[in-house]
Design a protein around this motif. Structure first.
Motif, PDB file in Angstrom:
ATOM      1  N   UNK A  24     -45.193  17.407  -1.912  1.00 14.28           N
ATOM      2  CA  UNK A  24     -45.443  18.702  -1.272  1.00 14.28           C
ATOM      3  C   UNK A  24     -44.368  19.029  -0.242  1.00 14.28           C
ATOM      4  N   UNK A  25     -43.891  18.025   0.471  1.00 13.38           N
ATOM      5  CA  UNK A  25     -42.839  18.252   1.468  1.00 13.38           C
ATOM      6  C   UNK A  25     -41.547  18.696   0.798  1.00 13.38           C
ATOM      7  N   UNK A  26     -41.235  18.086  -0.339  1.00 13.88           N
ATOM      8  CA  UNK A  26     -40.044  18.489  -1.094  1.00 13.88           C
ATOM      9  C   UNK A  26     -40.207  19.894  -1.640  1.00 13.88           C
ATOM     10  N   UNK A  27     -41.395  20.211  -2.160  1.00 12.44           N
ATOM     11  CA  UNK A  27     -41.640  21.542  -2.710  1.00 12.44           C
ATOM     12  C   UNK A  27     -41.418  22.620  -1.654  1.00 12.44           C
ATOM     13  N   UNK A  28     -41.888  22.365  -0.453  1.00  9.14           N
ATOM     14  CA  UNK A  28     -41.739  23.331   0.637  1.00  9.14           C
ATOM     15  C   UNK A  28     -40.264  23.548   0.968  1.00  9.14           C
ATOM     16  N   UNK A  29     -39.507  22.466   1.083  1.00 10.21           N
ATOM     17  CA  UNK A  29     -38.088  22.581   1.423  1.00 10.21           C
ATOM     18  C   UNK A  29     -37.292  23.190   0.268  1.00 10.21           C
ATOM     19  N   UNK A  30     -37.662  22.846  -0.965  1.00 10.66           N
ATOM     20  CA  UNK A  30     -36.967  23.391  -2.134  1.00 10.66           C
ATOM     21  C   UNK A  30     -37.199  24.894  -2.264  1.00 10.66           C
ATOM     22  N   UNK A  31     -38.406  25.339  -1.936  1.00 16.11           N
ATOM     23  CA  UNK A  31     -38.702  26.775  -1.982  1.00 16.11           C
ATOM     24  C   UNK A  31     -37.893  27.522  -0.929  1.00 16.11           C
ATOM     25  N   UNK A  32     -37.847  26.992   0.280  1.00 15.77           N
ATOM     26  CA  UNK A  32     -37.051  27.620   1.335  1.00 15.77           C
ATOM     27  C   UNK A  32     -35.575  27.675   0.947  1.00 15.77           C
ATOM     28  N   UNK A  33     -35.092  26.619   0.318  1.00 14.25           N
ATOM     29  CA  UNK A  33     -33.700  26.567  -0.137  1.00 14.25           C
ATOM     30  C   UNK A  33     -33.432  27.639  -1.190  1.00 14.25           C
ATOM     31  N   UNK A  34     -34.344  27.807  -2.136  1.00 16.16           N
ATOM     32  CA  UNK A  34     -34.169  28.805  -3.189  1.00 16.16           C
ATOM     33  C   UNK A  34     -34.124  30.214  -2.611  1.00 16.16           C
ATOM     34  N   UNK A  35     -35.002  30.505  -1.670  1.00 20.53           N
ATOM     35  CA  UNK A  35     -35.015  31.831  -1.046  1.00 20.53           C
ATOM     36  C   UNK A  35     -33.746  32.061  -0.225  1.00 20.53           C
ATOM     37  N   UNK A  36     -33.305  31.052   0.500  1.00 20.33           N
ATOM     38  CA  UNK A  36     -32.093  31.196   1.307  1.00 20.33           C
ATOM     39  C   UNK A  36     -30.881  31.479   0.427  1.00 20.33           C
ATOM     40  N   UNK A  37     -30.790  30.790  -0.705  1.00 23.22           N
ATOM     41  CA  UNK A  37     -29.672  31.011  -1.625  1.00 23.22           C
ATOM     42  C   UNK A  37     -29.722  32.405  -2.223  1.00 23.22           C
ATOM     43  N   UNK A  38     -30.928  32.863  -2.573  1.00 25.67           N
ATOM     44  CA  UNK A  38     -31.077  34.204  -3.142  1.00 25.67           C
ATOM     45  C   UNK A  38     -30.688  35.271  -2.117  1.00 25.67           C
ATOM     46  N   UNK A  39     -31.139  35.104  -0.891  1.00 26.12           N
ATOM     47  CA  UNK A  39     -30.803  36.085   0.143  1.00 26.12           C
ATOM     48  C   UNK A  39     -29.296  36.100   0.399  1.00 26.12           C
ATOM     49  N   UNK A  40     -28.664  34.928   0.396  1.00 25.14           N
ATOM     50  CA  UNK A  40     -27.220  34.860   0.623  1.00 25.14           C
ATOM     51  C   UNK A  40     -26.465  35.611  -0.466  1.00 25.14           C
ATOM     52  N   UNK A  41     -26.912  35.480  -1.712  1.00 26.72           N
ATOM     53  CA  UNK A  41     -26.252  36.214  -2.813  1.00 26.72           C
ATOM     54  C   UNK A  41     -26.412  37.711  -2.627  1.00 26.72           C
ATOM     55  N   UNK A  42     -27.586  38.149  -2.196  1.00 27.24           N
ATOM     56  CA  UNK A  42     -27.801  39.581  -1.977  1.00 27.24           C
ATOM     57  C   UNK A  42     -26.952  40.090  -0.823  1.00 27.24           C
ATOM     58  N   UNK A  43     -26.824  39.296   0.213  1.00 22.81           N
ATOM     59  CA  UNK A  43     -25.995  39.714   1.345  1.00 22.81           C
ATOM     60  C   UNK A  43     -24.523  39.811   0.962  1.00 22.81           C
ATOM     61  N   UNK A  44     -24.091  38.985   0.033  1.00 18.72           N
ATOM     62  CA  UNK A  44     -22.714  39.084  -0.469  1.00 18.72           C
ATOM     63  C   UNK A  44     -22.502  40.413  -1.185  1.00 18.72           C
ATOM     64  N   UNK A  45     -23.509  40.861  -1.915  1.00 21.22           N
ATOM     65  CA  UNK A  45     -23.407  42.159  -2.588  1.00 21.22           C
ATOM     66  C   UNK A  45     -23.287  43.287  -1.568  1.00 21.22           C
ATOM     67  N   UNK A  46     -24.048  43.185  -0.482  1.00 20.45           N
ATOM     68  CA  UNK A  46     -23.985  44.212   0.564  1.00 20.45           C
ATOM     69  C   UNK A  46     -22.655  44.159   1.298  1.00 20.45           C
ATOM     70  N   UNK A  47     -22.162  42.954   1.552  1.00 20.90           N
ATOM     71  CA  UNK A  47     -20.914  42.799   2.293  1.00 20.90           C
ATOM     72  C   UNK A  47     -19.724  43.354   1.529  1.00 20.90           C
ATOM     73  N   UNK A  48     -19.814  43.385   0.206  1.00 20.61           N
ATOM     74  CA  UNK A  48     -18.710  43.893  -0.604  1.00 20.61           C
ATOM     75  C   UNK A  48     -18.423  45.353  -0.291  1.00 20.61           C
ATOM     76  N   UNK A  49     -19.443  46.123   0.088  1.00 21.38           N
ATOM     77  CA  UNK A  49     -19.234  47.530   0.433  1.00 21.38           C
ATOM     78  C   UNK A  49     -18.351  47.672   1.669  1.00 21.38           C
ATOM     79  N   UNK A  50     -18.571  46.770   2.619  1.00 18.74           N
ATOM     80  CA  UNK A  50     -17.803  46.862   3.860  1.00 18.74           C
ATOM     81  C   UNK A  50     -16.340  46.484   3.656  1.00 18.74           C
ATOM     82  N   UNK A  51     -16.070  45.764   2.570  1.00 19.26           N
ATOM     83  CA  UNK A  51     -14.705  45.315   2.311  1.00 19.26           C
ATOM     84  C   UNK A  51     -13.886  46.311   1.507  1.00 19.26           C
TER      85      UNK A  51
END
Length: 252
Positions: free
Chosen positions: A71-98
């Motif tokens: 359960x401890x691994x599942x919790x950390x793995x879920x947080x990791x998956x969401x963080x990676x997804x958000x980072x990819x989305x932020x890269x898409x947004x940052x491309x506009x500023x560039x």
């Protein structure tokens, strides 16, 4: 001389301790990343500890050197998956500023990032690649089934809030905050719902139709466009077929 030797020995021990800590951190990261993919592919209960440990290059006992329970691994793995997804989305947004991206002559900040997100998210590749896909979709129902005391529901909620915030960042900054929030919520729910249905349908042609339709109308959902010509024409044809009474009732 002994002092010098002792100093050298002490320095060596410190170096070994640093390497050991770094290796432990790397081992933990590898296990979390592997579990993140496997959980999204098969669900929390569909993967055994021994399988995850082996896939990450560890023994079963090596797992417990990093985590006290699955359960401890599942919790950390879920947080990791969401963080990676958000980072990819932020890269898409940052491309506009560039500046211009993917052929956009003016680097359109009022929708270019949303266009890229829709193309990526509502694709056959995203539908078929569960392991690297959206955690909100892949693990939503699985998370709902977990015991309330597990704490993983809070991790899911925090991760989803992060993705919604990333969507808000892609919308025009001059919009009122409430409008950006509501459109981000609407777009998140629409995209996730479409991807969930498309995955459930497998290779049924309706799966591709759902992805293509929501992709095409995504800017409308986000509040960045009026109805597409195809949608407007279909609505006009429907009103002509339905007759004037139904049309008047529909428009109040």
């Amino acid at each position: 001389m002994r002092a010098a030797d002792g100093g050298a020995d002490q320095s060596g021990e410190l170096d070994l301790a640093r390497v050991s800590r770094a290796q432990a951190a790397a081992n933990r990261a590898a296990l979390v990343d592997t579990a993140s993919r496997m959980f999204r592919e098969r669900g929390y209960d569909g993967v055994a500890i021994a399988e995850m440990a082996a896939a990450a290059g560890f023994t079963h006992g090596g797992f417990y050197g990093q985590f006290a329970a699955k359960a401890a691994l599942a919790d950390e793995a879920l947080a990791h998956a969401f963080a990676a997804a958000r980072a990819r989305w932020q890269q898409l947004a940052a491309a506009d500023a560039d500046g211009p991206v993917d052929g956009d002559a003016d680097g359109d900040a009022d929708g270019a990032a949303i266009d890229r997100l829709l193309a990526r998210y509502l694709s056959a590749a995203m539908r078929d690649n569960w392991g690297d896909g959206c955690p909100a979709v892949a693990l939503g129902m699985d998370t709902a089934r977990q015991p309330a005391e597990s704490g993983i529901h809070a991790t899911y909620a925090a991760g989803l809030r992060g993705m919604i915030a990333a969507l808000e960042e892609m919308l025009p900054p001059d919009w009122p905050a409430r409008r950006r929030r509501e459109r981000a919520l609407l777009l998140m729910a629409t995209m996730a719902g479409a991807l969930t249905l498309a995955r459930g349908l497998g290779d049924d042609p309706l799966s591709d139709e759902i992805l293509a339709t929501v992709h095409r109308e995504g800017r409308l959902v986000a509040g960045l466009a009026t109805a597409s010509p195809a949608t407007a024409t279909a609505a006009q044809d429907e009103e002509r077929t339905a007759g004037p009474l139904v049309a008047r009732a529909r428009h109040g």
